[in-house]
Write an enzyme that holds these catalytic residues in place. Structure first.
Site, PDB file in Angstrom:
ATOM      1  N   LYS A  72       0.797  -1.218   0.000  1.00  0.00           N
ATOM      2  CA  LYS A  72       0.000   0.000   0.000  1.00  0.00           C
ATOM      3  C   LYS A  72       0.839   1.281   0.000  1.00  0.00           C
ATOM      4  O   LYS A  72       0.363   2.333  -0.442  1.00  0.00           O
ATOM      5  CB  LYS A  72      -0.955   0.012   1.201  1.00  0.00           C
ATOM      6  N   ASP A 109     -10.374   2.889   1.526  1.00  0.00           N
ATOM      7  CA  ASP A 109     -10.605   2.361   2.873  1.00  0.00           C
ATOM      8  C   ASP A 109     -11.245   3.422   3.768  1.00  0.00           C
ATOM      9  O   ASP A 109     -12.137   3.114   4.569  1.00  0.00           O
ATOM     10  CB  ASP A 109      -9.285   1.907   3.512  1.00  0.00           C
TER      11      ASP A 109
END
Length: 279
Positions: A72, A109
């Site tokens: 990420k 997210d």
């Protein structure tokens, strides 16, 4: 379902390990509902060293990538730009390929957490508690910055982690106070508790759930329910689970990658529930 005449496009989730990922199940369910019969969604197990070569080798048929741990942050140098949301936590979970060949990073997210909470009627809280201090905890703080009007208390295991959480709070514009993990039972009295810890880490707290708990957001989805979430539900508290987060962040990815919306939330959720039940 209406079949759409579209060119064949590809998407995938990248990470290591990746075999457990529910992303293919969720995205494929969305494609089916949206009539995207020529779209495919795969999974590839990659570490940081293999990531640049993989991205460089992608052709024009690629629409986007879902990115999970440990990639990420490693993916950011490979991109032409990232959204303000992704920059706020230095974490990208979504890569979009534009028609002019650019690679753009986003983080779904954070809005996914907010959407999952709102789905359960949790629009705003005056304070909150966060259990844990890893990468998911920083995203939780970013989500709380959008809905929490007061202090967030982060319960952590070390002073180094505590310092990191306070720094994230300053960066995200939210008041963060830290407390020792030994006192984590106190967190359960907050209007909203966000558990960002690995499987088993909060099991010992289940006995400390108050008689009238407020809301728990436990980001785990397998195994589910966690002991803490099960006890919370038994006492009548509101529970938001990791599958809720996974679905809502995937909904945003599908809409961005395909340009179509709204993505079929319930079909994606049912596909995820079915896949988990089969494990």
């Amino acid at each position: 379902m209406t079949t759409r005449a579209t060119a064949a496009r590809r998407a995938a989730v990248l990470g290591k390990p990746i075999a457990h990922s529910l992303s293919p199940v969720l995205h494929r369910a969305a494609y089916e509902e949206l009539g995207l019969t020529d779209w495919s969604y795969d999974r590839f197990e990659l570490d940081e060293a293999a990531l640049p070569g993989f991205v460089e080798g992608l052709g024009p048929e690629w629409a986007g990538l879902s990115v999970t741990m440990p990639l990420k942050r490693a993916v950011i140098p490979l991109l032409d730009g990232i959204s303000e949301t992704a920059a706020s936590v230095e974490t990208v979970n979504t890569v979009l390929f534009t028609e002019d060949g650019r690679r753009l990073g986003d983080n779904t997210d954070i809005p996914g957490m907010v959407a999952a909470l709102r789905e359960r009627g949790i629009e705003q809280v005056d304070s909150a508690a966060v259990l844990g201090a890893g990468a998911t905890a920083s995203s939780a703080l970013a989500a709380l910055a959008r809905i929490c009007t007061g202090e967030v208390v982060a319960y952590v295991r070390s002073e180094a982690r505590a310092a990191e959480m306070r720094q994230w709070g300053e960066r995200l514009g939210i008041e963060v106070r830290t407390a020792d993990w030994a006192d984590a039972a106190e967190a359960l009295r907050a209007p909203l508790v966000v558990a960002t810890t690995p499987a088993g880490a909060t099991d010992a707290l289940a006995h400390a759930v108050p008689e009238r708990p407020a809301a728990l957001f436990d980001v785990l989805y397998d195994p589910w329910p966690t002991e803490l979430a099960a006890r919370w539900s038994m006492t009548g508290g509101a529970v938001v689970g990791g599958l809720d987060l996974l679905v809502h962040q995937a909904v945003l990815q599908v809409e961005q990658m395909t340009g179509l919306g709204p993505a079929p939330v319930e079909a994606m959720r049912k596909a995820g529930e079915h896949a988990l039940a089969a494990r």
